[in-house]
Design an enzyme around this catalytic site. Sequence first.
Site, mmCIF file in Angstrom:
data_model
loop_
_atom_site.group_PDB
_atom_site.id
_atom_site.type_symbol
_atom_site.label_atom_id
_atom_site.label_comp_id
_atom_site.label_asym_id
_atom_site.label_seq_id
_atom_site.Cartn_x
_atom_site.Cartn_y
_atom_site.Cartn_z
ATOM 1 N N HIS A 1 84.969 87.017 138.140
ATOM 2 C CA HIS A 1 84.938 86.615 136.729
ATOM 3 C C HIS A 1 83.908 85.516 136.463
ATOM 4 O O HIS A 1 83.767 85.081 135.309
ATOM 5 C CB HIS A 1 86.319 86.131 136.279
ATOM 6 C CG HIS A 1 87.400 87.158 136.388
ATOM 7 N ND1 HIS A 1 87.254 88.439 135.905
ATOM 8 C CD2 HIS A 1 88.637 87.101 136.942
ATOM 9 C CE1 HIS A 1 88.360 89.124 136.160
ATOM 10 N NE2 HIS A 1 89.210 88.336 136.792
ATOM 11 N N ALA A 2 83.202 85.065 137.487
ATOM 12 C CA ALA A 2 82.167 84.051 137.305
ATOM 13 C C ALA A 2 80.892 84.705 136.803
ATOM 14 O O ALA A 2 80.355 85.621 137.431
ATOM 15 C CB ALA A 2 81.910 83.317 138.613
#
Length: 300
Positions: free
Chosen positions: A120-121
């Site tokens: 999710h980065a």
Amino acid sequence: MLKISFHPSYIHPLPARHRFPMEKYELLPQQLLYEGTCEAENFFEPEVLNDKYYLAVHDPEYFYDFINLKLSQKEIRRTGFPLSRSLVHRELLIAGGTLQAAKYALEYGVGMNIAGGTHHAYTNRGEGFCMLNDQAIAAKYLLNKGLAKQILIIDLDVHQGNGTAEIFREDASVFTFSMHGAKNYPFKKEESNLDIGLPNETEDEVYLEKLKTTLPNLIELVKPDFVFYLSGVDVLATDKLGKLSLSIAGCKERDRFVLQLLKDAQLPTQISMGGGYSKEIKYIVEAHANTYRLVQNIFF
């Protein structure tokens, strides 16, 4: 020989409400050693990388604000973790471990990270317990060093790999494949090269049929020379954040199929663990341990 990245800093000291999911990083190596699946020599301690390897993926402003504890309160809330020096060190090490595991994969066929799967980065922000995208950083390293030319990222965590999709949106040398819960976080999805969104309560038979009819054709289409596999176990029916309904046996069959396919195709593979949030820690540890057991049986 199987090489696995692990560091005591993976077990990051967090407020009480965050501690439960982190326990798996301590218990999983203990279980693997106790049952004889792994020996002490299978584990290595990762190192912090040169900044240039993180900056090959992440925007300098975001990266330096993160490591210097300068993120805004809004940015910190989005990650889900309180920002601290120990958290920064942990994230730097996790990415370093995945990169080193990828190098071991070139040597031994497979390399693993007890942590990682921080998909999710984004290039310029963190979210969903992910601050630096470990597999993206390792993929860029391999490409920039000429160690791989075409990479396939197989993301079977229950949540879409939105950050990974954004990072490689314009990069034809990395093909992103995410099979996830359609109505789960992130609620605004990015566009991977291939997304398969599954309805809530999807069980073993439907899940495995979809995977088994998709992945062999995808490998033939993409023709990768290196694979990253995110083997999240938040697909389990017991997972409090998952919304899918796989059994422990179904999750094990998922891993067996993927790993055997990649071994038969002689594709070096790096594996990061991703999510797992079942209410009882025993289900998380058992499902993750199955991945290591299968790697030992299939690759070694």
